[in-house]
Design an enzyme around this catalytic site. Structure first.
Site, PDB file in Angstrom:
ATOM      1  N   SER A 135       0.862  -1.173   0.000  1.00 38.88           N
ATOM      2  CA  SER A 135       0.000   0.000   0.000  1.00 38.88           C
ATOM      3  C   SER A 135       0.902   1.227   0.000  1.00 38.88           C
ATOM      4  CB  SER A 135      -0.875  -0.055   1.262  1.00 38.88           C
ATOM      5  OG  SER A 135      -1.670   1.095   1.376  1.00 38.88           O
ATOM      6  N   LYS A 161      -1.105  -0.892  -4.384  1.00 41.34           N
ATOM      7  CA  LYS A 161      -2.335  -0.135  -4.088  1.00 41.34           C
ATOM      8  C   LYS A 161      -1.933   1.302  -3.824  1.00 41.34           C
ATOM      9  CE  LYS A 161      -4.837  -0.167   0.191  1.00 41.34           C
ATOM     10  NZ  LYS A 161      -5.534  -1.005   1.191  1.00 41.34           N
ATOM     11  N   LYS A 163      -2.894   5.015  -2.512  1.00 44.15           N
ATOM     12  CA  LYS A 163      -3.851   5.785  -1.728  1.00 44.15           C
ATOM     13  C   LYS A 163      -4.230   7.005  -2.550  1.00 44.15           C
ATOM     14  CE  LYS A 163      -3.968   3.511   2.192  1.00 44.15           C
ATOM     15  NZ  LYS A 163      -5.238   2.938   2.694  1.00 44.15           N
ATOM     16  N   ASP A 188      -7.172   3.066  -3.138  1.00 42.13           N
ATOM     17  CA  ASP A 188      -7.914   3.088  -1.878  1.00 42.13           C
ATOM     18  C   ASP A 188      -8.134   4.542  -1.474  1.00 42.13           C
ATOM     19  OD1 ASP A 188      -8.993   2.759   0.630  1.00 42.13           O
ATOM     20  OD2 ASP A 188      -7.309   1.598   1.455  1.00 42.13           O
ATOM     21  N   GLU A 213     -11.117   0.773  -3.641  1.00 40.80           N
ATOM     22  CA  GLU A 213     -11.445   0.442  -2.252  1.00 40.80           C
ATOM     23  C   GLU A 213     -12.052   1.654  -1.547  1.00 40.80           C
ATOM     24  OE1 GLU A 213      -8.059  -1.416  -0.430  1.00 40.80           O
ATOM     25  OE2 GLU A 213      -8.768  -1.014   1.612  1.00 40.80           O
ATOM     26  N   ASP A 238     -13.899  -1.656   2.767  1.00 39.57           N
ATOM     27  CA  ASP A 238     -12.974  -1.838   3.893  1.00 39.57           C
ATOM     28  C   ASP A 238     -13.678  -1.270   5.133  1.00 39.57           C
ATOM     29  OD1 ASP A 238     -10.980  -1.566   5.812  1.00 39.57           O
ATOM     30  OD2 ASP A 238      -9.523  -0.577   4.527  1.00 39.57           O
ATOM     31  N   LYS A 262     -10.235  -7.407   7.596  1.00 41.60           N
ATOM     32  CA  LYS A 262      -9.282  -7.114   8.675  1.00 41.60           C
ATOM     33  C   LYS A 262      -9.909  -7.694   9.930  1.00 41.60           C
ATOM     34  CE  LYS A 262      -7.563  -2.820   6.606  1.00 41.60           C
ATOM     35  NZ  LYS A 262      -7.759  -1.365   6.565  1.00 41.60           N
ATOM     36  N   GLY A 290      -4.383  -4.642   5.834  1.00 36.67           N
ATOM     37  CA  GLY A 290      -3.305  -4.433   6.803  1.00 36.67           C
ATOM     38  C   GLY A 290      -3.513  -3.139   7.560  1.00 36.67           C
TER      39      GLY A 290
END
Ligand code: NPQ
Ligand code: MG
Length: 368
Positions: A135, A161, A163, A188, A213, A238, A262, A290
């Protein structure tokens, strides 16, 4: 087995580099650990709450309060032979899923140790290694982002991924996609957009992403279901998925096609098994998210990711992506883009007590 004692440790772990998301920047990861003693053994649990209520409403301090004043007292005098009994005993507590998951995790470690089996085997895991994704936080500028992504790709990560947030989305994505045309890529937003951004978000479709996400609010299942009507890129939730029941609602509504699991966010490993069952019934792919875990939480995540329904690359990176020195050993290494699922009994990692005390900024005890 009766739970005899618990010790809570609050750690301040310096991160290798600041981690910036749409909800803020973190330089030091605060982590609450619990050492649970029963039958002369110690089981470890890591709470995934952070220092402030930005990703979720819980913090390390609300979790400590929930654990010491409510959760641990509910275990007093109770016989616990399976970790799922912990989930049942804690059921009267509303909310606080991360706090509850911490105790349940420690109990799974204890029971796996008692059975002499790795946690993955006790959960029903079927893989000995799992594909690692990374990430990548919001960066200063696009050249910095390209250099970071390039390093992770060279290290062998199987999925990147990015952000994103309003103002840091289409441009950085176009640059990464141009430089790495075949890279498995996702984004995400950590809930940074609103339903009125739908036509902007639809432009994500041109980048061949595995998923987007949590584009919208943490509590907006209907909004995600509406967005899914025009967006071709699969939506993964998420923050919205805070329990197995919420997962069921999201799937029934068509709010997501993929779930980031998660264990802390949904209230523990029993909840993971329930979401896993729901997803298997519907053919919905899962992956393990994570939360900048230490080696304790990372070991739990590797065990979760070894379940058969976890089929997409995970946010389980090598230890050195976040920490120079971890409190649990050995560190997780990247091998051919994968992380090995521990095979020793219990979590399969050893807590280094010297390092634990070096990073500790608080400690509390409880006994029955
Ligand atoms: C996510 N994790 O998928 C979270 C975000 C997250 C690896 O992207 C402290 C500081 C705790 C930052 C928990 C990743 C955090 C944090 C979660 C970021 O949305
Ligand atoms: Mg996320």
């Amino acid at each position: 087995m009766k739970i005899d004692r618990a010790a809570l440790y609050l750690l301040a772990m310096p991160l290798v580099a600041p981690f910036r998301t749409s909800f803020g920047e973190e330089r030091v990861r605060h982590a609450l650990l619990v050492a649970l003693e029963g039958d002369g053994r110690i089981g470890w649990g890591e709470c995934v709450a952070s220092s402030g209520p930005w990703y979720s409403g819980e913090t390390v301090n609300t979790a400590r309060h929930a654990l010491l004043d409510f959760a641990l007292p509910l275990l007093r005098g109770k016989e616990v032979n399976h970790p799922q009994e912990i989930a049942r005993l804690l059921a009267p507590i509303r909310g606080h899923p991360m706090a509850k998951a911490t105790l349940e995790g420690a109990a799974w470690d204890l029971v796996a140790q008692r059975e002499g089996k790795p946690l993955a085997a006790v959960l029903g895991g079927t893989r000995d290694r799992v594909p690692a994704g990374v990430s990548v936080g919001i960066q200063e500028d696009i050249p910095t982002l390209l250099a970071r992504v390039g390093n992770y790709v060279a290290e062998g990560y199987r999925r990147v991924k990015l952000k994103i947030e309003p103002g840091w989305d289409l441009e950085p994505l176009a640059a990464v996609r141009e430089r790495f045309p075949d890279l498995p890529l996702s984004v995400d937003a950590n809930a940074a957009y609103t339903p009125s951004d739908a036509s902007h978000l639809n432009q994500l479709d041109r980048f061949g992403l595995l998923m987007v996400e949590q584009p919208l609010r943490h509590d907006d299942l209907v909004g995600h279901a509406r967005l899914a009507e025009t967006l071709n890129t699969p939506i993964c939730l998420d923050e919205s998925i805070t329990s197995p029941h919420r997962a069921w609602e999201a799937l029934e509504l068509g709010a997501c096609r993929i779930i980031n699991v998660k264990q802390g966010r949904i209230g523990g490993l029993s909840a993971v098994l329930e979401v896993h069952r729901l997803a298997q019934e519907r053919g919905v792919p899962l992956w393990c998210g994570g939360m900048l875990e230490t080696g304790i939480g990372r070991a739990v995540n590797a065990a979760v990711a070894s379940l058969p329904g976890f089929t997409l690359p995970h946010d389980i990176s090598a230890t050195d992506r976040y920490y120079h020195e971890d409190i649990a050993l050995p560190p997780f290494l990247l091998e051919d883009g994968h992380i090995r699922v521990p095979t020793r009994p219990g979590l399969g990692v050893e807590v280094d007590l010297v390092r634990l005390h070096r990073f500790a900024v608080g400690m509390w005890t409880w006994h029955r």
